[in-house]
Design an enzyme around this catalytic site. Structure first.
Site, PDB file in Angstrom:
ATOM      1  CG  ASP A   5       8.652  66.135   9.875  1.00  0.00           C
ATOM      2  OD1 ASP A   5       8.648  66.929   8.921  1.00  0.00           O
ATOM      3  OD2 ASP A   5       9.699  65.710  10.411  1.00  0.00           O
ATOM      4  CG  ASP A  20      13.395  72.108   7.265  1.00  0.00           C
ATOM      5  OD1 ASP A  20      13.830  72.539   8.348  1.00  0.00           O
ATOM      6  OD2 ASP A  20      12.932  70.964   7.121  1.00  0.00           O
ATOM      7  CD  GLU A  75       8.002  66.096   4.903  1.00  0.00           C
ATOM      8  OE1 GLU A  75       8.376  65.981   3.701  1.00  0.00           O
ATOM      9  OE2 GLU A  75       8.583  65.558   5.851  1.00  0.00           O
TER      10      GLU A  75
END
Length: 507
Positions: free
Chosen positions: A303, A402, A350
């Site tokens: 991430d 998200d 990511e």
């Protein structure tokens, strides 16, 4: 670096899979867990020809129940431990308890730990061989023993202080003075052993899940947050690795600069790394962290990958993220060390948000697959997220944790974005979410991941997280598994016809 021998194992085959966090599984408790429902979900994945199950971080969650604000970079979330009868002597968590100001996950964790104490007493009288073996494995491996002892001590002391953050403890403890820690380990030895037992239970149940998944050709894709929470075992006992003062004062925080979505930027309140200290021991903490993640998962998503190239540093006394600045991080050094010590890495980067050429250059140098998100594809002309711009060594999502579910996203689109969407995908009909699912599966990207909400066509009520919102996140759950047969058949047929059902199951 030899460009023909990347440090990250590429995605060489066509796969597809589902994004669903274990807490979203149905069941008799307040949140999903590592119980029988994981086996049912794995069977459904196999029946619909999905070969990948992606999850959010499974480490102990922190503020607001967020798995990205972890209380440990290593310890499994106790709330995920199942109380199925075969392990907990018939104990179950059933009706919801009053929650007050707590997040639902905090409620589940506290109630589950109370029940597990009786399980612990039973275990002490009659040890379960599988749990004993798991405990011995964790303690005999130096890398595991390091984080296990930190976590168990942190959890025991935190309970003594009623759950308050470590920087509110007595001075000697919050400063982790050696003599005080030695006394605490002696005085809290029983509590420490209990928390070691909980992690051994987690290990047993996680291994069982992995075995069930592998038996039917399903692989697990995990998630590694770049930061840990300020109130964590790592920051308390490995403080030299973070920009945190002796009494818990944060010298700097992580976040992102102002943009169109946040005029003052985003302040995550996350302690930043002292990269010089990580360099001094050849990134040992990172190596232990990634090694454990790759033991639990077949591949791991990093991430906020861009933070390993340069990160937004917000001074400790700044009022908003607007006062931060970009600081270079030693990303290439880190990955060179990880590759040298761990061998070929199975990662996904990511690379969303404002991504610079330097970030993409590092991603390409290490050979890590990047991400494409179809909900972003129609924000601008010739977006890199449009399917015709995808590449094979990439992962395509309809949306992430998200994003809103695609059905809700479509209803929120303005006229111009709807026009682009129709021009690209054609007539949308009554189920526009299915066209994005089809676009993801027909993409040239070798891995396609679909949030289960998008497969089911669920709306805003099924959103997992709204960035920047402090409450109401991470609580969505399915009411039942598997989904209706017509949906399962549609997904299976589409997966087969797009060539994603017969690939090598190795990630």
């Amino acid at each position: 670096m030899n460009a023909h021998r990347p440090w990250t194992v590429p995605l060489d085959h066509r796969f597809s899979g589902i994004l669903l966090h274990p807490t979203s599984l149905p069941g008799r408790g307040l949140l999903g867990e590592l119980g029988p429902e994981t086996g049912e979900f794995v069977r459904w994945l196999a029946e619909t020809r999905q070969q990948i199950w992606q999850m959010l971080p499974i480490t102990a969650a922190g503020r607001g129940g967020s798995p990205y604000d972890s209380r440990s970079a290593f310890a499994g979330e106790p709330a995920l431990v199942s109380l199925e009868p075969s392990i907990a002597g018939g104990s179950r968590l059933s009706a919801p308890a009053p929650r007050g100001e707590e997040h639902l996950l905090d409620t589940v964790r506290s109630r589950k730990l109370r029940t597990l104490r009786s399980v612990w007493e039973s275990f002490r009288r009659k040890p379960d061989p599988a749990v004993v073996r798991a405990r011995e494995m964790l303690r005999e491996d130096p890398d595991h023993r390091s984080w296990l002892e930190d976590w168990a001590l942190y959890s025991a002391v935190k309970e003594r202080y009623g759950g308050t953050p470590w920087w509110r403890w007595d001075r000697e403890l919050r400063r982790a003075e050696p003599d005080t820690l030695r006394d605490a380990r002696r005085e809290l030895s029983a509590e420490i052993e209990f928390h070691v037992f909980v992690q051994a239970l987690f290990q047993v149940q996680w291994s069982s899940l992995r075995d069930r998944a592998r038996a039917v050709g399903v692989r697990l894709l995990g998630d590694l947050p770049i930061y840990v929470g300020p109130d964590s075992a790592d920051v308390w006992l490995r403080r030299e690795l973070f920009e945190v003062g002796p009494d818990g004062e944060m010298e700097a925080r992580g976040g992102v600069p102002p943009d169109a979505f946040a005029a003052d930027g985003q302040d995550w309140g996350a302690p930043l790394f002292r990269w010089d200290r990580h360099r001094s021991d050849d990134f040992a903490w990172w190596r232990r962290r990634l090694r454990l993640a790759l033991q639990r998962f077949d591949r791991v998503r990093i991430d906020h990958f861009r933070g390993l190239v340069a990160y937004w540093r917000i001074p400790g006394d700044a009022e908003t993220a607007r006062d931060g600045e970009w600081v270079t991080a030693p990303g290439e050094e880190l990955f060179r060390s990880l590759h040298r010590k761990l061998g070929p890495l199975r990662l996904v980067a990511e690379n969303l948000g404002v991504i610079t050429d330097e970030v993409e250059a590092l991603r390409h140098r290490i050979g890590a697959p990047g991400m494409r998100v179809l909900q972003f594809a129609f924000d601008e002309l010739d977006s890199p997220h449009l399917p015709h711009r995808h590449r094979r060594n990439e992962v395509v999502f309809t949306g992430t944790h998200d994003n809103p579910p695609t059905a809700a996203w479509y209803r929120s689109l303005d006229v111009e974005r709807r026009r682009r969407l129709r021009a690209y995908l054609g007539k949308l009909g009554k189920r526009p979410h299915r066209l994005l699912v089809r676009a993801a599966l027909t993409s040239v990207a070798n891995l396609s991941v679909l949030p289960l909400q998008d497969v089911l066509g669920l709306g805003a009520e099924a959103r997992m997280n709204v960035p920047g919102r402090a409450v109401g996140n991470w609580e969505w759950r399915l009411s039942e598994l598997p989904p209706p047969r017509t949906i399962s058949r549609w997904l299976r047929d589409l997966t087969e016809v797009t060539g994603r059902a017969e690939g090598d199951p190795e990630l």
